[in-house]
Scaffold this motif. Structure first.
Motif, PDB file in Angstrom:
ATOM      1  N   GLU A 104      50.110  42.207  62.760  1.00 12.66           N
ATOM      2  CA  GLU A 104      48.918  41.738  62.132  1.00 12.66           C
ATOM      3  C   GLU A 104      49.151  41.433  60.732  1.00 12.66           C
ATOM      4  N   GLU A 105      49.781  42.211  60.027  1.00 10.17           N
ATOM      5  CA  GLU A 105      49.830  41.995  58.668  1.00 10.17           C
ATOM      6  C   GLU A 105      50.459  40.804  58.155  1.00 10.17           C
ATOM      7  N   TYR A 106      51.334  40.364  59.036  1.00  9.88           N
ATOM      8  CA  TYR A 106      52.222  38.968  58.843  1.00  9.88           C
ATOM      9  C   TYR A 106      51.325  37.793  58.726  1.00  9.88           C
ATOM     10  N   PHE A 107      50.293  37.710  59.556  1.00  5.11           N
ATOM     11  CA  PHE A 107      49.382  36.635  59.659  1.00  5.11           C
ATOM     12  C   PHE A 107      48.507  36.532  58.781  1.00  5.11           C
ATOM     13  N   ASN A 108      48.046  37.893  58.151  1.00  4.88           N
ATOM     14  CA  ASN A 108      47.073  37.991  56.954  1.00  4.88           C
ATOM     15  C   ASN A 108      45.695  37.398  57.393  1.00  4.88           C
ATOM     16  N   LEU A 109      45.133  37.855  58.548  1.00 10.81           N
ATOM     17  CA  LEU A 109      43.875  37.193  58.826  1.00 10.81           C
ATOM     18  C   LEU A 109      42.749  37.230  58.218  1.00 10.81           C
ATOM     19  N   ARG A 110      42.688  38.284  57.578  1.00  9.66           N
ATOM     20  CA  ARG A 110      41.467  38.243  56.531  1.00  9.66           C
ATOM     21  C   ARG A 110      41.456  37.377  55.538  1.00  9.66           C
ATOM     22  N   LYS A 111      42.268  36.346  55.274  1.00 12.64           N
ATOM     23  CA  LYS A 111      42.310  35.251  54.326  1.00 12.64           C
ATOM     24  C   LYS A 111      41.833  34.018  54.891  1.00 12.64           C
ATOM     25  N   TYR A 112      41.535  34.133  56.169  1.00 13.14           N
ATOM     26  CA  TYR A 112      40.953  32.882  56.746  1.00 13.14           C
ATOM     27  C   TYR A 112      39.452  33.305  57.337  1.00 13.14           C
ATOM     28  N   ASP A 113      38.766  32.202  57.402  1.00 12.88           N
ATOM     29  CA  ASP A 113      37.485  32.236  57.952  1.00 12.88           C
ATOM     30  C   ASP A 113      37.178  32.848  59.130  1.00 12.88           C
ATOM     31  N   ILE A 114      38.204  33.095  60.032  1.00 13.51           N
ATOM     32  CA  ILE A 114      38.282  33.542  61.518  1.00 13.51           C
ATOM     33  C   ILE A 114      37.736  35.099  61.195  1.00 13.51           C
ATOM     34  N   SER A 115      38.034  35.662  60.191  1.00 11.39           N
ATOM     35  CA  SER A 115      37.502  37.208  59.875  1.00 11.39           C
ATOM     36  C   SER A 115      36.068  37.172  59.819  1.00 11.39           C
ATOM     37  N   ARG A 116      35.337  36.180  59.560  1.00 10.75           N
ATOM     38  CA  ARG A 116      33.916  35.950  59.515  1.00 10.75           C
ATOM     39  C   ARG A 116      33.149  35.484  60.666  1.00 10.75           C
ATOM     40  N   MET A 117      33.978  35.714  62.210  1.00  7.88           N
ATOM     41  CA  MET A 117      33.370  35.404  63.300  1.00  7.88           C
ATOM     42  C   MET A 117      33.290  36.684  64.246  1.00  7.88           C
ATOM     43  N   SER A 118      31.939  36.884  64.624  1.00  3.05           N
ATOM     44  CA  SER A 118      31.705  37.921  65.045  1.00  3.05           C
ATOM     45  C   SER A 118      32.569  38.369  66.340  1.00  3.05           C
ATOM     46  N   GLY A 119      32.970  37.268  67.000  1.00  2.00           N
ATOM     47  CA  GLY A 119      33.560  37.333  68.264  1.00  2.00           C
ATOM     48  C   GLY A 119      35.038  37.701  67.936  1.00  2.00           C
ATOM     49  N   PHE A 120      35.609  37.382  66.770  1.00  2.00           N
ATOM     50  CA  PHE A 120      36.855  37.782  66.355  1.00  2.00           C
ATOM     51  C   PHE A 120      37.033  39.400  66.094  1.00  2.00           C
ATOM     52  N   GLN A 121      35.986  39.735  65.280  1.00  2.00           N
ATOM     53  CA  GLN A 121      35.877  41.136  65.015  1.00  2.00           C
ATOM     54  C   GLN A 121      35.590  41.960  66.405  1.00  2.00           C
ATOM     55  N   ALA A 122      34.873  41.747  67.153  1.00  2.00           N
ATOM     56  CA  ALA A 122      34.424  42.292  68.642  1.00  2.00           C
ATOM     57  C   ALA A 122      35.938  42.228  69.351  1.00  2.00           C
ATOM     58  N   LEU A 123      36.396  41.181  69.661  1.00  2.00           N
ATOM     59  CA  LEU A 123      37.806  41.307  70.428  1.00  2.00           C
ATOM     60  C   LEU A 123      38.922  41.900  69.617  1.00  2.00           C
ATOM     61  N   PHE A 124      39.279  41.649  68.406  1.00  2.00           N
ATOM     62  CA  PHE A 124      40.312  42.088  67.780  1.00  2.00           C
ATOM     63  C   PHE A 124      40.330  43.643  67.299  1.00  2.00           C
ATOM     64  N   TYR A 125      39.010  44.186  66.843  1.00  2.00           N
ATOM     65  CA  TYR A 125      39.158  45.379  66.207  1.00  2.00           C
ATOM     66  C   TYR A 125      38.086  46.280  67.074  1.00  2.00           C
ATOM     67  N   ILE A 126      36.758  45.952  67.278  1.00  2.00           N
ATOM     68  CA  ILE A 126      35.942  46.718  67.897  1.00  2.00           C
ATOM     69  C   ILE A 126      36.112  47.128  69.042  1.00  2.00           C
ATOM     70  N   GLU A 127      36.184  46.297  70.283  1.00  2.00           N
ATOM     71  CA  GLU A 127      36.463  46.523  71.418  1.00  2.00           C
ATOM     72  C   GLU A 127      37.747  47.275  71.616  1.00  2.00           C
TER      73      GLU A 127
END
Length: 291
Positions: free
Chosen positions: A92-115
């Motif tokens: 995950e750290e290689y892609f540094n996803l937090r720097k992109y606006d995908i981190s502000r998508m509720s579906g991303f947070q749900a799929l990637f972290y919460i679920e």
């Protein structure tokens, strides 16, 4: 579940500069319980079904379902029937996803972290399920990725990164669960919407009480799920976003440290300095000079 294998990404790829691997897997027999030491795994079920073991929970997974397994989770498959999957392994750290606006998508947070957190800690058995057209689109994209990974033509790493990011955005946009009605008391998307609200409104004064109400949980339940998912409290999460924003302002502008602190949402300069130093191991002034 005491004796299980711990896989490392180096067992699949020797390219330490590109911590990414994609493979198809057909499981005619069970796959014993294992975990991943240094990578996460995005899995798309291409055909059939199996019993997916996650920690002490068992759930059926079938064609069209998608899920993330992070490195600290024990999992395996039993009772496989024509079970074929695609695994995309990555750090995950290689892609540094937090720097992109995908981190502000509720579906991303749900799929990637919460679920994944709910599955591991709360016996949650919901899984994202793709409709036929969505499934065919994702299947075509991973076929392109798999071919690029095998052929390794010039620029293949850039193409793989872009395709992987495209798949994550697509899945985040269409995120939905295939689950029982009684599971809807804990909806990952519901908490994901709170996270994206924080990402967009971190400069405001935010309280745990307000955030838990938005999530529809008691404060105690909200705090527990949040910390299990993100390994920090909501306040620590908000401060991390604020300090990240402060660093960008220190790099890109000549505004005073005081103005930047207030613009980030801090109302107490002593607190801002303390949090900044904890996160960055230096004062804001030293950070600006070090750039």
């Amino acid at each position: 579940m005491e004796n299980f294998k711990v896989y490392e990404l180096s067992e699949f790829t020797s390219d330490s500069d590109f911590p990414f691997f994609i493979q198809y897997g057909r499981h005619e027999d069970s796959l014993s319980v294992h975990s991943h030491r240094d990578f996460s795994e995005l899995t798309i079920v291409l055909s059939g079904e199996a019993c997916h073991i996650v920690e002490d929970e068992k759930m059926t997974v079938k064609k069209g379902e998608v899920f993330i397994v992070h490195g600290d989770t024990k999992h395996g498959y039993l009772d496989t029937h024509n079970f074929r999957i695609c695994n995309i392994m990555f750090r995950e750290e290689y892609f540094n996803l937090r720097k992109y606006d995908i981190s502000r998508m509720s579906g991303f947070q749900a799929l990637f972290y919460i679920e994944p957190g709910l599955v591991k800690n709360h016996h949650f058995t919901g899984r994202m399920s793709l409709e036929k057209e969505e499934f065919e689109k994702i299947k075509a994209e991973i076929a392109v990725m798999n071919n690029e990974y095998k052929l390794k033509k010039e620029g293949y790493k850039t193409l793989l990164i872009s395709k992987f990011m495209e798949i994550l955005v697509t899945l985040s946009r269409i995120y939905r669960l295939s689950s029982d009605e009684n599971e809807k008391k804990i909806l990952p998307l519901q908490l994901g919407e709170v996270i994206t609200w924080i990402e967009k409104n971190f400069r405001q004064g935010l309280s745990v009480e307000e955030l838990s109400k938005k999530a529809g949980y008691s404060q105690r339940h909200f705090l527990r799920i949040f910390k299990e998912t993100y390994h920090m409290t909501p306040t620590e999460y908000i401060n991390a976003i604020r300090i990240e924003y402060a660093c960008s302002r220190l790099r890109e502008t000549e505004e005073s440290v005081t103005d930047i602190a207030y613009d980030c949402g801090f109302r107490n300069m002593s607190y801002f300095y303390r949090v900044f130093k904890e996160k960055m191991s230096m004062t804001p002034q030293k950070y600006r000079k070090s750039i």
